[in-house]
Write a protein that holds these residues in place. Structure first.
Motif, PDB file in Angstrom:
ATOM      1  N   LYS A   2       0.821  -1.200   0.000  1.00  0.00           N
ATOM      2  CA  LYS A   2       0.000   0.000   0.000  1.00  0.00           C
ATOM      3  C   LYS A   2       0.860   1.258   0.000  1.00  0.00           C
ATOM      4  N   GLN A   6       0.966   4.024  -3.001  1.00  0.00           N
ATOM      5  CA  GLN A   6       0.634   5.420  -2.693  1.00  0.00           C
ATOM      6  C   GLN A   6       1.781   6.343  -3.076  1.00  0.00           C
ATOM      7  N   LEU A 117      -4.645   0.463  -4.908  1.00  0.00           N
ATOM      8  CA  LEU A 117      -4.877   1.055  -3.591  1.00  0.00           C
ATOM      9  C   LEU A 117      -6.262   0.701  -3.063  1.00  0.00           C
ATOM     10  N   LYS A 118      -7.243   0.664  -3.946  1.00  0.00           N
ATOM     11  CA  LYS A 118      -8.605   0.297  -3.529  1.00  0.00           C
ATOM     12  C   LYS A 118      -8.636  -1.135  -3.012  1.00  0.00           C
ATOM     13  N   GLU A 120      -6.114  -2.761  -1.741  1.00  0.00           N
ATOM     14  CA  GLU A 120      -5.397  -2.759  -0.468  1.00  0.00           C
ATOM     15  C   GLU A 120      -6.293  -2.252   0.655  1.00  0.00           C
ATOM     16  N   GLU A 121      -7.046  -1.193   0.393  1.00  0.00           N
ATOM     17  CA  GLU A 121      -7.944  -0.643   1.410  1.00  0.00           C
ATOM     18  C   GLU A 121      -9.007  -1.663   1.814  1.00  0.00           C
ATOM     19  N   GLU A 122      -9.500  -2.415   0.826  1.00  0.00           N
ATOM     20  CA  GLU A 122     -10.539  -3.409   1.096  1.00  0.00           C
ATOM     21  C   GLU A 122      -9.983  -4.699   1.688  1.00  0.00           C
ATOM     22  N   LYS A 123      -8.642  -4.797   1.690  1.00  0.00           N
ATOM     23  CA  LYS A 123      -7.954  -5.967   2.230  1.00  0.00           C
ATOM     24  C   LYS A 123      -8.431  -7.271   1.584  1.00  0.00           C
TER      25      LYS A 123
END
Length: 338
Positions: A2, A6, A117-118, A120-123
């Protein structure tokens, strides 16, 4: 990953060209294995490492010349002593390094970074695909069955005007998200431990029954803190198999309360701080309550890897090392040269 995504996206937004450098294959003795990432630009390395030494020096020099250019390719490096054209390193192994140019004027690469990134955010688990030459990185939810979490795939280029098929190689790596680290006790040890674990990519939550020891500013990198009653943990926590439970409370009574709760969860790791005498006292107390030796053998006590640690900072390093080890075992990543 992540942080890497970023960084690359931030630099794209700032109109800064970057090169993603990745070890896609390694043989023999090498400082970092497949899946080591580094970002560089015209000024040199700006994030990550592929192992240091002359390998990294030469890779950074190469990347500095590629920044801003539409050039993606793989180069072989011999980490030998230099007798046969090697880099003059004593490792003796060989690696393939992929250089992927992330150009600031390429909108497609920005779209990929936003998608990554999306995810990663949602795992969510995913596969990262990096082409050796032409094309763009991709995110795939799954691949066909195969060996290893890192692979080199072959794909035929389609729609060629000459009717011939050209093989395109792709580096594929699987990413799965690990469990959460629940830390019971917010004293000096937890305050040393959380920043280390956060830097290592662990998600951390700290709990204590004293409100003054759950202030978020005490734990740089913490995701959540909570003031709790250690006897009522089952009412507020739903521990999963992939999670880690770290018990570093202020005394054996609280330790026993948390360990009693922990043993009734499927957590992949339970560690309890304390001297051998203290941990044995808690063990005997729980045995008397009906827990079996087999159940209690799940507990790492005293917690951490034995490195003769004494101070909170040293003990934090020993715990972090043990969690790294457990995480690697869970992911099947315990390799001899790593």
């Amino acid at each position: 990953m992540k942080t890497l995504y970023q960084l690359l996206l931030d630099r794209w937004n700032q109109n800064c060209d970057t090169v993603l450098v990745t070890i896609v294959e390694g043989n023999g003795s090498i400082p970092r294995t497949t899946g080591a990432y580094m970002a560089a630009d015209q000024t040199g390395r700006i994030y990550g490492t592929i192992g240091g030494g002359n390998l990294e020096y030469q890779a950074v020099k190469k990347a500095m010349t590629l920044a801003g250019k539409d050039a993606h390719f793989v180069e072989d490096f011999d980490l030998g002593t230099g007798e046969n054209g090697g880099l003059g390193m004593v490792c003796g192994g060989k690696v393939k390094v992929l250089f992927y140019s992330v150009r600031s004027n390429d909108t497609k690469i920005a779209s990929f970074l936003k998608e990554a990134l999306k995810i990663e955010e949602e795992k969510k688990p995913y596969w990262l695909l990096l082409p050796f030459s032409k094309g763009y990185p991709k995110i795939e939810s799954h691949l066909e069955e195969g060996r290893g979490h890192c692979r080199i795939l072959e794909e035929y280029e389609k729609d060629r005007t000459d009717g011939n098929n050209e093989v395109q190689k792709i580096y594929a790596e699987e990413f799965n998200f690990d469990g959460k680290v629940y830390i019971f006790g917010g004293g000096h040890l937890a305050q040393e431990l959380v920043p280390v674990l956060s830097h290592l990519g662990f998600w951390c939550m700290v709990m204590d029954d004293r409100e003054e020891y759950t202030a978020p500013n005490l734990f740089p990198g913490v995701q959540e803190t909570k003031t709790v009653d250690f006897t009522l943990l089952s009412d507020i926590l739903e521990v999963k198999k992939e999670d880690y439970l770290v018990v570093v409370t202020r005394g054996h009574s609280c330790d026993a309360d948390v360990e009693r709760f922990a043993l009734r969860t499927p957590a992949s790791y339970i560690g309890v701080v304390g001297s051998k005498r203290k941990t044995q006292y808690v063990r005997e107390k729980l045995l008397a309550e009906g827990f079996t030796n087999e159940e209690l053998d799940r507990v790492h006590a005293p917690i951490g890897i034995d490195i003769a640690s004494e101070t909170p900072a040293e003990i934090a390093i020993s715990i972090a090392a043990q969690l790294i080890q457990i995480r690697a075992e869970k992911a099947g990543l315990r390799r001899k040269n790593k």
